[in-house]
Write an enzyme that holds these catalytic residues in place. Structure first.
Site, PDB file in Angstrom:
ATOM      1  N   HIS A   1      32.007  45.193  -4.643  1.00 32.21           N
ATOM      2  CA  HIS A   1      32.665  46.147  -3.745  1.00 32.21           C
ATOM      3  C   HIS A   1      32.911  45.587  -2.352  1.00 32.21           C
ATOM      4  CE1 HIS A   1      28.353  46.937  -3.188  1.00 32.21           C
ATOM      5  NE2 HIS A   1      28.619  47.500  -2.024  1.00 32.21           N
ATOM      6  N   ASP A   2      32.024  44.733  -1.874  1.00 33.99           N
ATOM      7  CA  ASP A   2      32.198  44.196  -0.513  1.00 33.99           C
ATOM      8  C   ASP A   2      32.681  42.752  -0.503  1.00 33.99           C
ATOM      9  OD1 ASP A   2      31.673  46.385   1.053  1.00 33.99           O
ATOM     10  OD2 ASP A   2      29.508  46.018   1.155  1.00 33.99           O
TER      11      ASP A   2
ATOM     12  N   LYS B   1      34.524  40.839   2.229  1.00 34.41           N
ATOM     13  CA  LYS B   1      33.876  40.383   3.472  1.00 34.41           C
ATOM     14  C   LYS B   1      33.800  38.865   3.545  1.00 34.41           C
ATOM     15  CE  LYS B   1      31.049  44.470   4.411  1.00 34.41           C
ATOM     16  NZ  LYS B   1      29.678  45.021   4.426  1.00 34.41           N
TER      17      LYS B   1
ATOM     18  N   HIS C   1      35.385  53.065   0.618  1.00 33.37           N
ATOM     19  CA  HIS C   1      35.130  53.648   1.944  1.00 33.37           C
ATOM     20  C   HIS C   1      36.027  54.847   2.244  1.00 33.37           C
ATOM     21  CE1 HIS C   1      32.066  50.912   3.358  1.00 33.37           C
ATOM     22  NE2 HIS C   1      32.784  49.876   2.933  1.00 33.37           N
TER      23      HIS C   1
HETATM   24 FE   LIG Z   1      32.202  48.057   1.918  1.00 31.74          FE
HETATM   25 FE   LIG Z   2      27.359  48.395  -0.530  1.00 33.60          FE
END
Ligand SMILES: [Fe+2]
Ligand SMILES: [Fe+2]
Length: 341
Positions: free
Chosen positions: A205-206, A209, A259
């Site tokens: 999910h991230d 980044k 988000h």
């Molecule tokens: Fe996130």
């Molecule tokens: Fe997370």
């Protein structure tokens, strides 16, 4: 002004250019007439076809660039097709490639010997166009699918490792989120595909980044407005990174929308209510819960009971799907999700 690094931009532009490659077929046959016929036939399906007239040259070509399917004639000069097949199967570089044996000898003994040597399919000469197409497309497509899955698993692992290097400690959160998201999906009686997508979402999910500047990712204090804008690009960047792998298709909505908020105040698309896909809403509850109970560099861990109260309060404020939060809290309080595992 803060921007993505130029190398990151190049990588992402490269990903956007990606097109799925066509199946690659290697034909090993000294019969020029037959080769020309097969080549014409397969090129109609836009397959890439290479041909070699000896077993030795064919083996070398297979080792150099493992094709999706090999069409192998049994009657070759200097080495039989059986011997060539055994060599193919014992070489790690090409042992996985689907092999269709073709032969003018069409008897039960020859067929049995071909399968025993490792053939995936046997076609008798003269070749039927429909049979050749069906064999190549189905065996090649299946092999591609299996390799895509393996590739997805190893890429997923590599991306998680990279993110953990850039944001130390994130691997533990990804692992817990992956396991708990799967258990919550199973508790909700989601389909096996959705449960797998939830587990993969825990890891991915991230992932966007990894394309952000380290100065923002690990900034000890709060982010300023420009930094927040950059940070908020990670769901879209993550979706672009993973869009390349077809098997990750079901995870993309979770990556892009994790988000968003139930009341439409989230990002990147300001989706509201059920516009946010169901598995994404289920994932959000797990993700927030794990973030609350975990110790981070800027905060202490908290007991699960307190984290559930905060989740319920945030659902009342319009952040998360209230009925999924109620489900998660009920299941956790009843000990049915094993949240301490
Ligand atoms: Fe996130
Ligand atoms: Fe997370």
């Amino acid at each position: 002004m803060l921007t993505l690094t130029s190398s990151t931009q190049q990588v992402l532009e490269g990903l956007d250019d990606h097109r799925p490659a066509s199946l690659r077929v290697l034909l090993i046959d000294d019969d020029h007439l037959c080769s020309a016929q097969v080549r014409r036939l397969l090129q109609q399906d836009r397959l890439e076809v290479e041909s070699r007239v000896t077993a030795e040259a064919g083996l070398e070509a297979a080792r150099q660039a493992a094709p999706d399917v090999i069409l192998l004639d049994l009657e070759l000069p200097s080495m039989t097709g059986f011997e060539a097949l055994q060599l193919l199967r014992s070489d790690a570089r090409c042992s996985h490639v689907a092999v269709v044996v073709i032969s003018a000898r069409d008897d039960a003994r020859t067929r049995a010997a071909a399968f025993a040597a490792g053939a995936d399919c046997f076609l008798a000469k003269p070749l039927s166009q429909d049979e050749v197409r069906a064999a190549v497309l189905s065996l090649g497509g299946r092999g591609r699918l299996l390799r895509d899955r393996e590739e997805a698993a190893s890429v997923l692992d590599a991306l998680a490792r990279i993110l953990d290097l850039r944001v130390p400690g994130s691997r533990a959160h990804m692992q817990r989120a992956a396991q708990l998201a799967r258990r919550f999906g199973e508790w909700l009686e989601f389909s096996p595909e959705d449960c797998l997508a939830l587990e993969r979402a825990g890891w991915l999910h991230d992932v966007g980044k990894i394309a952000l500047p380290a100065s923002i990712l690990n900034k000890p204090g709060p982010l300023d407005a420009a930094e927040v804008r950059i940070m908020r690009r990670h769901p879209v960047l993550g979706e672009r990174i993973c869009a390349r792998l077809r098997t990750l298709g079901p995870v993309l909505p979770v990556i892009r929308h994790h988000h968003e908020h139930w009341d439409g105040s989230g990002y990147p698309d300001r989706l509201a209510g059920e516009q946010v896909p169901l598995i994404t809403r289920a994932f959000q509850v797990v993700d927030v819960f794990d973030a609350l109970v975990s110790k981070r560099s800027y905060k202490e861990s908290m007991p699960a009971s307190r984290a559930l109260e905060i989740l319920e309060a945030e659902a009342r404020r319009g952040l998360w799907d209230p009925s999924l939060v109620a489900d998660f809290c009920a299941a956790t309080r009843a000990g049915e999700l094993d949240t301490h595992r």
